[in-house]
Design an enzyme around this catalytic site. Structure first.
Site, mmCIF file in Angstrom:
data_model
loop_
_atom_site.group_PDB
_atom_site.id
_atom_site.type_symbol
_atom_site.label_atom_id
_atom_site.label_comp_id
_atom_site.label_asym_id
_atom_site.label_seq_id
_atom_site.Cartn_x
_atom_site.Cartn_y
_atom_site.Cartn_z
ATOM 1 N N LYS A 1 0.821 -1.220 0.000
ATOM 2 C CA LYS A 1 0.000 0.000 0.000
ATOM 3 C C LYS A 1 0.849 1.261 0.000
ATOM 4 C CE LYS A 1 -3.691 -2.486 0.623
ATOM 5 N NZ LYS A 1 -4.893 -2.526 -0.169
HETATM 6 C C1 LIG Z 1 -1.263 -7.697 2.462
HETATM 7 C C2 LIG Z 1 -2.358 -7.541 1.461
HETATM 8 N N1 LIG Z 1 -2.415 -8.404 0.437
HETATM 9 C C3 LIG Z 1 -3.380 -8.324 -0.496
HETATM 10 C C4 LIG Z 1 -4.377 -7.379 -0.414
HETATM 11 C C5 LIG Z 1 -5.422 -7.343 -1.490
HETATM 12 O O1 LIG Z 1 -5.231 -6.258 -2.356
HETATM 13 P P1 LIG Z 1 -6.462 -5.621 -3.130
HETATM 14 O O2 LIG Z 1 -7.452 -5.217 -2.090
HETATM 15 O O3 LIG Z 1 -5.891 -4.452 -3.825
HETATM 16 O O4 LIG Z 1 -7.015 -6.655 -4.011
HETATM 17 C C6 LIG Z 1 -4.372 -6.470 0.651
HETATM 18 C C7 LIG Z 1 -5.393 -5.424 0.827
HETATM 19 O O5 LIG Z 1 -5.872 -4.801 0.006
HETATM 20 C C8 LIG Z 1 -3.328 -6.542 1.590
HETATM 21 O O6 LIG Z 1 -3.264 -5.667 2.588
HETATM 22 N N1 LIG Z 2 -6.708 -4.919 2.177
HETATM 23 C C1 LIG Z 2 -6.946 -3.525 2.361
HETATM 24 C C2 LIG Z 2 -8.425 -3.235 2.230
HETATM 25 C C3 LIG Z 2 -8.679 -1.964 1.514
HETATM 26 O O1 LIG Z 2 -8.203 -1.990 0.223
HETATM 27 P P1 LIG Z 2 -8.015 -0.699 -0.681
HETATM 28 O O2 LIG Z 2 -7.055 -1.126 -1.700
HETATM 29 O O3 LIG Z 2 -9.337 -0.363 -1.214
HETATM 30 O O4 LIG Z 2 -7.495 0.436 0.119
HETATM 31 C C4 LIG Z 2 -6.355 -3.138 3.694
HETATM 32 O O5 LIG Z 2 -5.400 -3.787 4.088
HETATM 33 O O6 LIG Z 2 -6.784 -2.232 4.350
#
Ligand SMILES: Cc1ncc(COP(=O)(O)O)c(C=O)c1O
Ligand SMILES: N[C@@H](CCOP(=O)(O)O)C(=O)O
Length: 473
Positions: free
Chosen positions: A113
């Site tokens: 992120k």
């Molecule tokens: C460690 C981790 N892996 C995978 C994901 C999944 O990613 P996305 O929500 O963008 O599909 C998340 C949260 O979004 C996460 O925090």
């Molecule tokens: N897995 C995410 C959930 C939110 O996802 P986002 O990509 O919409 O911000 C988290 O760890 O908070």
């Protein structure tokens, strides 16, 4: 470049307007009017670029309302070795033959992120200063978006963060990262529910246009187009590191929850990046795997959303799927609205299994999918440690497990690493019988005093809280 809503709202917006607005006024998500194409010669020329320079090139294709010199400076200020731990920023690490891990979790909060959120923090600071405005960011997290947003926004002038998280559903380390922050512009709120309840509240508050305007509500979840755009960059960077010649194919496997990360891969592919397969990996909360296998999208209830050992992916209502379905339906906003507004509200599901657009979706868009379980995660963590001397976190393990199901000999498969193991130490101990490495700056973080508010899963309660804080500061 202008942006339109997936649900057909008549406004055409510039990038910075979408940056501050987050969700479109009709509840849809902003998408670019067209995807700019990157030809082979340009892609080849990009091989020599550093990460910040590549980010500048990709972002320039989508951002027409920030002067080039300013955008370049923002990219250079964001993607530094000091913040991301190495000059390459998002390096590839080879595991087996043709199997690579793209390291995306060496930023301030140890999850992918940070790659987008650090940029977003700098873009928001720039744009708010230019407009002499401020913003109350309302976000939802299942563990990683929250800390990444808070670390990116702490101390930023003009920005206040209200972050909703599902009470008791995040790891001890994730909770400590967020709740130990004492900055006066950061407000953590636990909600009695799962991530989907938190995200629903964010959308409900953002859809109250009077409240949104009055309290200047913004978004940093991947409903905000800027998040996805920043993530598109590392697909190009990963591809360019894994291949040596023009138009060679490569595939990506992406641990998925809210469909943000893999949707960025979809955008990169639509721009012409030669991605053969985009492999989506879920945990036991397999709504997205089910959709790509069957064409049926069936949201799960709070009680049917399982608590797993890859908790950040415990999501049963994936916001960004709407962006992909919009493209799948030939950018038909009327149909997208019907599916995501009417059918999801009335039936909690929609069915594209008999639709011709779904029949050739895998061929047209490259998607494949698979699911992984707790036992798979443990086995993959052990295997990756034993064979490649590499410790991976449970979410990345979901990715590696599913990548093994979809590899193609002779072509690179890049698994996106989404977090570092220390965030999920209990599962690492279970798999390997040892502690994961802990960066010194996080020593003792679980013992720090915590600052957090508890609220029910109720949009009005969150609105009241925001109004109270906004009025007293
Ligand atoms: C460690 C981790 N892996 C995978 C994901 C999944 O990613 P996305 O929500 O963008 O599909 C998340 C949260 O979004 C996460 O925090
Ligand atoms: N897995 C995410 C959930 C939110 O996802 P986002 O990509 O919409 O911000 C988290 O760890 O908070």
């Amino acid at each position: 470049m202008h942006y339109v809503s997936t649900r057909g709202h008549s406004g055409r917006k510039q990038f910075c307007e979408t940056l501050l607005e987050g969700l479109a006024p009709d509840g849809g998500l902003y998408v670019p009017e067209t995807y700019p194409r990157v030809d082979d010669a340009t892609l080849d020329a990009w091989r020599a670029l550093s990460y910040p320079s590549l980010a500048f090139e990709v972002l320039s294709l989508y951002i027409g309302d920030i002067p080039s010199a300013d955008l370049k400076a923002i990219c250079e200020k964001t993607y530094t070795p000091e913040v991301f731990g190495s000059p390459k920023i998002a390096p590839l690490r080879q595991l087996g033959k043709g199997l690579h891990l793209q390291e995306l979790s060496n930023g301030p909060t140890l999850a992918f992120k940070d790659m987008a959120m650090q940029l977003l923090g700098n873009l928001l600071e720039y744009e708010l200063a230019r407009r002499h405005e401020d913003l109350n960011i309302l976000g939802a997290t299942s563990g990683d978006t929250g800390s990444a947003a808070e670390y990116a926004m702490r101390g930023k002038r003009g920005v206040r963060v209200f972050m909703l998280s599902p009470r008791g559903r995040m790891s001890a380390f994730q909770q400590a990262q967020m709740f130990s922050l004492q900055d006066s512009n950061i407000h953590n709120i636990t909600i009695d529910g799962v991530f989907d309840n938190c995200q629903d509240i964010v959308k409900r508050v953002s859809s109250d246009l009077e409240f949104k305007q009055r309290y200047r509500i913004g978004a940093v979840n991947s409903i905000n187009w800027a998040r996805l755009l920043a993530q598109v960059v590392y697909y190009f960077y990963g591809y360019l590191q894994a291949t040596e010649r023009r138009s060679a194919g490569a595939s990506f496997t992406v641990p998925s929850g809210n469909f943000g990360n893999i949707c960025a891969g979809h955008v990169a592919r639509m721009m012409g990046l030669p991605i053969s397969r985009l492999v989506l990996a879920t945990n036991e909360n397999d709504v997205l795997d089910e959709f790509f296998r069957t064409g049926i999208y069936r949201v799960r209830s709070r009680t049917d959303t399982l608590e797993t050992s890859s908790p950040s992916m415990d999501i049963s209502k994936a916001s960004n799927l709407e962006r992909f379905v919009f493209d799948l339906l030939g950018r038909d906003a009327g149909r997208t609205k019907l599916l995501f507004e009417d059918q999801l509200r009335e039936r909690g599901a929609f069915d594209l299994s008999g639709d011709p657009c779904f029949a050739d979706a895998a061929a047209r868009f490259g998607f494949r999918s698979g699911r992984s379980t707790h036992a798979d995660r443990l086995a993959t963590i052990r295997d990756t440690w034993g064979r490649y001397d590499t410790m991976i976190d449970p979410h990345t393990a979901d990715g590696v497990t599913v990548a093994h199901m979809h590899g193609s000999p002779g072509e690179p498969m890049i698994v996106l690493e989404t977090a570092l193991p220390i965030k999920f130490a209990a599962t690492i101990r279970e798999a390997l019988g040892r502690e994961p490495d802990r960066p010194a700056r996080f020593d003792g973080i679980e013992d720090l005093p915590k600052r957090v508010e508890a609220l029910p899963a109720d949009a009005q309660a969150v609105k009241n809280y925001i109004a109270r804080i906004a009025q007293t500061h």
